[in-house]
Design an enzyme around this catalytic site. Structure first.
Site, PDB file in Angstrom:
ATOM      1  N   SER A 464      32.267  -2.988  25.347  1.00 47.47           N
ATOM      2  CA  SER A 464      32.963  -1.869  25.980  1.00 47.47           C
ATOM      3  C   SER A 464      34.282  -1.555  25.279  1.00 47.47           C
ATOM      4  CB  SER A 464      33.159  -2.184  27.465  1.00 47.47           C
ATOM      5  OG  SER A 464      33.506  -1.034  28.189  1.00 47.47           O
ATOM      6  N   ASP A 475      36.288   2.807  11.696  1.00 43.49           N
ATOM      7  CA  ASP A 475      36.121   4.200  11.273  1.00 43.49           C
ATOM      8  C   ASP A 475      37.349   4.726  10.523  1.00 43.49           C
ATOM      9  OD1 ASP A 475      33.613   4.268  12.358  1.00 43.49           O
ATOM     10  OD2 ASP A 475      34.209   5.264  14.212  1.00 43.49           O
ATOM     11  N   LYS A 489      27.575  -1.973  24.652  1.00 45.38           N
ATOM     12  CA  LYS A 489      27.831  -1.218  25.887  1.00 45.38           C
ATOM     13  C   LYS A 489      28.639   0.026  25.534  1.00 45.38           C
ATOM     14  CE  LYS A 489      30.133  -1.449  30.374  1.00 45.38           C
ATOM     15  NZ  LYS A 489      31.150  -0.423  30.092  1.00 45.38           N
TER      16      LYS A 489
END
Length: 736
Positions: A464, A475, A489
């Site tokens: 999460s 990224d 998740k």
């Protein structure tokens, strides 16, 4: 395995072996629970991210999930019991809509009756003993087994289970008299745990069967569970600062929280047993012997600056020992073991020493209420990490690892704000609501708290909010992600307070933690199911089919949206192959890493063995093989300790600094232990605490290797200014 509702009780008092078990009183739903069921259905069918009608199809899912929650190992109910409630398969939806919870409670009452019968049968077997020459086996894993068809079949299952319990203790060196005593007490405790469950427990289990049938991460919290969830998020409560547990009939102090009223008093100690609780300076003492631990905790907690009196049976006193009365004033107590912490690892490579700072973050916590009230000092993971980064910079570390292993998430806002400590400005995560609307959560604060080499350490338990942070760092090209592929998740949950919906001041309806959105990386991909794949992958410690989003039958599928508008702050692509090459070469010649891999393989073999022989000679031979394997592991570990000590000499690292040469300890015990036949709570508290301390002190091979990898990055960027310009953010960094 106990049903999930029984886990809150921990250990409760043993029923006398001579006493015949009595039938527990029949539990009934309350009007408030009927109303809460209806309100939950309204919310789940209207506001869930992927709303599903509460109809006959959902009823069948709830029916299965409820029986699985009560008896997941299929050791109590028979197929005849399931058939007895067969009509309810398509009627539980009507029960919830109409506020008629008679059937779910009838199912639970039958479950309690079956527990009494099965455990009575199990305890009766103890007087007879067993023939361990008969060629038969016991299967531990019954999750996918069929329900026993009748009492004869379920009794045979219990006979084998008890026989295996006896055999484990026998192999561990216990005599028959001790085995009978241990097992009788074990089964009595199990029975009593179930008999102490109340209507709130039953209702919460049933409603969770409904909630988790919509998706794996939607849950219902009753009023008591809701309070505990709030405490976990804000890392503080108002009480005395002691961690309690059940041992036999007593509530025992397992840990004293530093700085809390209990610690400051000097009058309470680990192992003390609480036998009574009184309110104020003169209120009557309530006897709590035999109580559930959460009920005792509820008496002890209370408003700040109020007095609670405890009647204590000291740890070193016998059951007839003299009681001691202790008065404490409740204060706000911080749960520091879940707060961010720092350490420094010194990596020595030739003549160079690199100082790698480590920030261990167990959860993304935030005190929501304090922040809503405008408290400028509200508890926050980001604020704590920012402070720790300042301290690490003052200590002149060369790189920083953010350790998110087993961090299951928490506040989405904290994940966004924490990412902002390591990037300048920009989007961190995208969220899509049920109506398709997509919003971005951005870091709007300029500047970085740390702009030097960075790594994020993850494993399968990182989920999460941890995945949001790790994905954003990856990224942006801001740092390395190292470890196992993460949980997967990719959904967002919000709390729906049912009492607030109805304008209730007194909590009676509970809360829903409900999936309302799906989150996406800024590159457009979801972490749902796939998780975050590390740049440098470590060996897997758990099978994806056993743990992780892909282990759920009703997990949402992986999807993708358009990327957000963002610009990478650096490019790690030329660096990763070089680091991986160094990592592979290092672990190939590292005997400690090889030991870890061998221990991991042994643990996996033990995990995969779900069926065991009940023949003494076979099990004794297997045990000797395991003991020999563990002895070999310990011998290798001891040799590594001696080699490490010789290499390090007699010099010690400064306080708070862990070196790469720190001796290994307890690593094999952390993966595979020699079976002593006992269950948690049956060993002495002293033994359990010593084992936990050994596990904490054991050398963390994975963290040490992550530190080596980041130290390699420091070396590479020091040696090549062009490489440094590509892989570090375009601003002055601590290594310039």
């Amino acid at each position: 395995m106990l049903p999930r509702i029984a886990l809150v009780s921990l250990l409760v008092f043993a029923v006398s072996a001579a006493a015949a078990p009595t039938q527990p009183p029949l539990l009934k739903p309350t009007p408030a629970e009927a109303k809460a069921a209806y309100l939950s259905a309204q919310a789940l069918t209207r506001f869930h991210y992927a709303p599903q009608p509460l109809d006959d199809a959902m009823s069948q899912k709830i029916f299965k999930a409820y029986f699985d929650a009560l008896d997941g190992e299929k050791l109590f109910f028979t197929q005849a019991d399931i058939d007895r409630f067969g009509a309810a398969r398509t009627q539980l939806d009507d029960a919830i809509w109409n506020g008629d919870l008679a059937v779910p409670f009838a199912i639970f009452n039958l479950y309690e009756q079956r527990v009494v019968e099965r455990l009575g049968y199990a305890r009766g077997l103890l007087a007879k003993g067993f023939d361990f020459g008969v060629d038969e086996s016991y299967d531990y894993d019954r999750k996918n087994a069929a329900w026993p068809k009748d009492d004869a079949e379920v009794n045979d299952l219990w006979r084998r289970r008890v026989k295996n319990d006896w055999l484990r203790l026998k192999l561990a060196g216990k005599n028959d008299a001790d085995i009978r005593k241990t097992l009788d007490k074990r089964y009595a405790n199990y029975l009593d745990r179930v008999q102490q469950l109340d209507a709130e427990d039953v209702f919460q289990t049933f409603m969770n069967a409904y909630a988790t049938s919509t998706d794996p991460h939607t849950n219902y919290f009753g009023p008591r569970a809701s309070q505990n969830f709030d405490i976990a998020m804000k890392l503080s409560l108002e009480g005395i600062g002691a961690v309690l547990e059940r041992r036999d009939e007593y509530t025992q102090i397992r840990e004293i929280v530093p700085g809390g009223p209990a610690a400051k008093s000097g009058k309470l100690h680990v192992g003390d047993r609480i036998v009574g609780v009184g309110q104020g300076t003169s209120g009557p003492i309530t006897d709590v012997v035999g109580w559930r631990v959460d009920d005792v905790v509820e008496l002890i907690r209370g408003p700040k600056d109020t007095t609670v009196r405890l009647e204590i049976l000291p740890a070193d006193a016998g059951v007839d020992g003299k009681h001691v009365n202790v008065a404490l004033v409740r204060k706000k107590v911080s749960i520091e073991e879940q707060a961010a912490k720092k350490s420094i690892i010194e990596v020595k490579d030739g003549g160079a020493v690199r100082r790698i700072g480590v920030i261990d973050l167990p959860t993304f916590y935030q005190d929501f209420d304090a922040r809503r009230r405008g408290d400028p000092e509200f508890k926050s993971a980001t604020r704590d990490v920012a402070r720790l980064l300042d301290e690490l910079k003052q200590a002149k570390v060369d790189g920083v690892i953010v350790d998110l292993r087993n961090n299951g998430g928490g506040s989405l806002d904290e994940a966004t704000r924490l990412t902002g400590l390591f990037i300048d400005k920009g989007p961190v995560v995208q969220r899509r609501a049920a109506n398709g609307r997509i919003v971005e959560d951005d870091d709007t604060d300029p500047g970085m708290a740390w702009s030097g080499p960075l790594a994020v350490l993850v494993n399968r338990g990182s989920a999460s909010a941890s995945e949001i942070f790790a994905a954003a760092i990856q990224d942006y090209g801001r740092g390395l992600v190292i470890g196992e592929p993460t949980f997967g998740k990719g959904t967002v949950q919000n709390l729906a307070n049912l009492d607030e919906m109805m304008g209730n001041e007194k909590p009676e309806y509970g809360e829903l933690k409900m999936t309302t959105e799906e989150f996406f990386r800024i590159d457009g991909g979801s972490t749902q199911l796939r998780g975050v794949t590390p740049d440098i992958v470590f060996p897997k410690t758990v099978d994806a089919g056993d743990f992780g989003e892909s282990s759920y039958d009703n997990a949402l599928p992986w999807t993708q949206i358009a990327p957000a508008q963002y610009r990478k702050v650096a490019d790690l692509s030329p660096l990763v192959p070089l680091l991986k090459q160094r990592h592979d070469a290092r672990v190939a010649r590292d005997p400690e890493w090889k030991l870890y891999l061998d221990e991991l393989a042994a643990a996996q073999r033990a995990h995969d063995q779900t069926r065991v022989s009940l023949v003494y000679d076979v099990r004794e031979r297997e045990r000797k093989q395991t003991e020999a394997e563990q002895a070999a592991f310990k011998a290798r570990e001891k040799a590594l300790q001696q080699a490490s000590a010789g290499a390090a000499g007699k010099s010690a690292a400064p306080a708070g600094v862990a070196t790469a040469a720190k001796p290994a300890s307890g690593s094999s015990d952390a993966l595979v232990r020699i079976d002593d036949g006992l269950q948690p709570g049956e060993r002495s508290l002293k033994t359990e605490l010593a084992e936990e301390k050994a596990a904490e002190d054991a050398r963390d091979v994975l963290l040490q290797e992550a530190a080596h990898i980041l130290a390699d990055e420091v070396d590479l960027v020091h040696a090549d200014t062009r490489l440094a310009a590509r892989v570090l953010p375009a601003q002055k960094s601590p290594i310039d």
